[in-house]
Scaffold this motif. Structure first.
Motif, PDB file in Angstrom:
ATOM      1  N   LEU A   1     109.067  64.595 -23.168  1.00  0.00           N
ATOM      2  CA  LEU A   1     108.744  63.898 -24.006  1.00  0.00           C
ATOM      3  C   LEU A   1     107.502  64.134 -25.021  1.00  0.00           C
ATOM      4  CD1 LEU A   1     109.451  60.834 -25.296  1.00  0.00           C
ATOM      5  CD2 LEU A   1     108.124  59.789 -23.521  1.00  0.00           C
ATOM      6  N   ARG A   2     106.473  64.354 -24.502  1.00  0.00           N
ATOM      7  CA  ARG A   2     105.266  64.749 -25.328  1.00  0.00           C
ATOM      8  C   ARG A   2     105.859  65.999 -26.233  1.00  0.00           C
ATOM      9  NH1 ARG A   2     100.140  65.744 -21.836  1.00  0.00           N
ATOM     10  NH2 ARG A   2      99.144  66.213 -23.769  1.00  0.00           N
ATOM     11  N   GLY A   3     106.480  66.848 -25.836  1.00  0.00           N
ATOM     12  CA  GLY A   3     107.078  67.948 -26.631  1.00  0.00           C
ATOM     13  C   GLY A   3     107.881  67.499 -27.877  1.00  0.00           C
ATOM     14  N   TYR A   4     108.730  66.496 -27.402  1.00  0.00           N
ATOM     15  CA  TYR A   4     109.494  65.956 -28.372  1.00  0.00           C
ATOM     16  C   TYR A   4     108.693  65.190 -29.531  1.00  0.00           C
ATOM     17  CZ  TYR A   4     113.133  63.134 -30.773  1.00  0.00           C
ATOM     18  OH  TYR A   4     113.884  62.289 -31.678  1.00  0.00           O
ATOM     19  N   ILE A   5     108.041  64.296 -29.049  1.00  0.00           N
ATOM     20  CA  ILE A   5     106.947  63.640 -30.162  1.00  0.00           C
ATOM     21  C   ILE A   5     106.163  64.575 -30.928  1.00  0.00           C
ATOM     22  CG2 ILE A   5     105.347  61.877 -30.422  1.00  0.00           C
ATOM     23  CD1 ILE A   5     106.186  60.886 -27.814  1.00  0.00           C
ATOM     24  N   GLY A   6     105.827  65.599 -30.285  1.00  0.00           N
ATOM     25  CA  GLY A   6     104.963  66.674 -31.079  1.00  0.00           C
ATOM     26  C   GLY A   6     105.666  67.575 -32.165  1.00  0.00           C
ATOM     27  N   ARG A   7     106.965  67.476 -32.112  1.00  0.00           N
ATOM     28  CA  ARG A   7     107.754  68.029 -33.037  1.00  0.00           C
ATOM     29  C   ARG A   7     107.609  67.244 -34.372  1.00  0.00           C
ATOM     30  NH1 ARG A   7     113.595  68.098 -30.854  1.00  0.00           N
ATOM     31  NH2 ARG A   7     114.066  68.798 -32.951  1.00  0.00           N
ATOM     32  N   PHE A   8     107.299  66.054 -34.377  1.00  0.00           N
ATOM     33  CA  PHE A   8     107.410  65.293 -35.444  1.00  0.00           C
ATOM     34  C   PHE A   8     105.877  64.823 -35.856  1.00  0.00           C
ATOM     35  CE2 PHE A   8     111.363  64.676 -33.612  1.00  0.00           C
ATOM     36  CZ  PHE A   8     112.215  65.176 -34.428  1.00  0.00           C
ATOM     37  N   LEU A   9     104.929  64.609 -34.970  1.00  0.00           N
ATOM     38  CA  LEU A   9     103.973  64.144 -34.960  1.00  0.00           C
ATOM     39  C   LEU A   9     102.489  65.022 -34.570  1.00  0.00           C
ATOM     40  CD1 LEU A   9     104.278  60.345 -34.080  1.00  0.00           C
ATOM     41  CD2 LEU A   9     104.585  61.195 -36.288  1.00  0.00           C
ATOM     42  N   THR A  10     101.355  64.827 -34.782  1.00  0.00           N
ATOM     43  CA  THR A  10     100.415  65.857 -34.460  1.00  0.00           C
ATOM     44  C   THR A  10      99.546  65.196 -33.293  1.00  0.00           C
ATOM     45  OG1 THR A  10      99.860  66.603 -36.545  1.00  0.00           O
ATOM     46  CG2 THR A  10      98.028  66.839 -34.937  1.00  0.00           C
ATOM     47  N   GLU A  11      99.439  65.907 -32.202  1.00  0.00           N
ATOM     48  CA  GLU A  11      98.787  65.242 -30.894  1.00  0.00           C
ATOM     49  C   GLU A  11      97.231  65.393 -31.061  1.00  0.00           C
ATOM     50  OE1 GLU A  11      99.602  64.960 -26.051  1.00  0.00           O
ATOM     51  OE2 GLU A  11     100.119  66.799 -27.031  1.00  0.00           O
ATOM     52  N   VAL A  12      96.612  64.564 -31.521  1.00  0.00           N
ATOM     53  CA  VAL A  12      95.130  64.381 -31.837  1.00  0.00           C
ATOM     54  C   VAL A  12      94.273  64.534 -30.570  1.00  0.00           C
ATOM     55  CG1 VAL A  12      95.385  63.683 -34.167  1.00  0.00           C
ATOM     56  CG2 VAL A  12      94.959  61.795 -32.220  1.00  0.00           C
ATOM     57  N   VAL A  13      94.605  63.926 -29.431  1.00  0.00           N
ATOM     58  CA  VAL A  13      93.984  63.782 -28.333  1.00  0.00           C
ATOM     59  C   VAL A  13      95.129  63.692 -27.226  1.00  0.00           C
ATOM     60  CG1 VAL A  13      91.817  62.946 -28.990  1.00  0.00           C
ATOM     61  CG2 VAL A  13      93.495  61.500 -28.089  1.00  0.00           C
ATOM     62  N   PRO A  14      95.023  64.073 -25.871  1.00  0.00           N
ATOM     63  CA  PRO A  14      96.037  63.978 -25.061  1.00  0.00           C
ATOM     64  C   PRO A  14      96.722  62.603 -25.216  1.00  0.00           C
ATOM     65  CG  PRO A  14      94.484  65.449 -24.048  1.00  0.00           C
ATOM     66  CD  PRO A  14      93.921  64.851 -25.254  1.00  0.00           C
ATOM     67  N   GLY A  15      98.084  62.373 -25.507  1.00  0.00           N
ATOM     68  CA  GLY A  15      98.814  61.403 -25.325  1.00  0.00           C
ATOM     69  C   GLY A  15      98.879  60.763 -26.598  1.00  0.00           C
ATOM     70  N   VAL A  16      98.105  60.969 -27.644  1.00  0.00           N
ATOM     71  CA  VAL A  16      97.850  60.079 -28.801  1.00  0.00           C
ATOM     72  C   VAL A  16      98.355  60.956 -29.841  1.00  0.00           C
ATOM     73  CG1 VAL A  16      96.230  58.996 -30.373  1.00  0.00           C
ATOM     74  CG2 VAL A  16      96.003  58.966 -28.055  1.00  0.00           C
ATOM     75  N   PHE A  17      99.700  60.741 -30.727  1.00  0.00           N
ATOM     76  CA  PHE A  17     100.316  61.153 -31.765  1.00  0.00           C
ATOM     77  C   PHE A  17      99.902  60.421 -32.850  1.00  0.00           C
ATOM     78  CE2 PHE A  17     102.158  62.286 -27.748  1.00  0.00           C
ATOM     79  CZ  PHE A  17     102.409  63.587 -27.528  1.00  0.00           C
ATOM     80  N   VAL A  18      99.766  61.146 -33.932  1.00  0.00           N
ATOM     81  CA  VAL A  18      99.608  60.635 -35.345  1.00  0.00           C
ATOM     82  C   VAL A  18     100.250  61.499 -36.391  1.00  0.00           C
ATOM     83  CG1 VAL A  18      97.914  59.776 -37.036  1.00  0.00           C
ATOM     84  CG2 VAL A  18      97.511  59.688 -34.822  1.00  0.00           C
ATOM     85  N   GLY A  19     100.988  60.846 -37.404  1.00  0.00           N
ATOM     86  CA  GLY A  19     101.479  61.334 -38.501  1.00  0.00           C
ATOM     87  C   GLY A  19     102.383  60.556 -39.573  1.00  0.00           C
TER      88      GLY A  19
END
Length: 108
Positions: A14-32
């Motif tokens: 799931l973290r890999g999937y979200i990371g395809r669209f958003l930037t993981e700025v710290v572990p578990g927090v994605f922004v974009g």
């Protein structure tokens, strides 16, 4: 639109999937920045795969008073209250300072 996804104890895929669209700025927090359709797909997949962990997404939404919307999922998500268009987070727990006020009379 700006999207922020916060995850806790979710599967690595799931973290890999979200990371395809958003930037993981710290572990578990994605922004974009993404479209509404992509944000909705991210949330759909996140809410289905969360299992025993927890996840929340915050999306910009100009139609709301605060300018954003909140969605949560997981084993124990917080209670998000919508009060006249404002998102409030309801937390369940002991009242702080209760033990100090027991037995104290209120002034009349």
């Amino acid at each position: 639109m700006i999207a922020v996804v916060v995850t806790r104890a979710v599967p690595d895929h799931l973290r890999g999937y979200i990371g395809r669209f958003l930037t993981e700025v710290v572990p578990g927090v994605f922004v974009g920045r993404t479209s509404r359709a992509v944000a909705d797909r991210i949330w759909e997949r996140t809410s289905l795969a969360v299992e025993d962990g927890a996840s929340a997404i915050v999306l910009t939404d100009a139609s709301r008073e605060q300018g954003y919307e909140i969605r949560t999922a997981g084993s124990e998500p917080p209670n998000i209250l919508d009060v006249d268009g404002l998102h409030l987070v309801g937390l369940v727990g002991p009242l702080i300072g209760r033990e100090k006020t027991e037995g104290v009379k209120e002034s009349t």
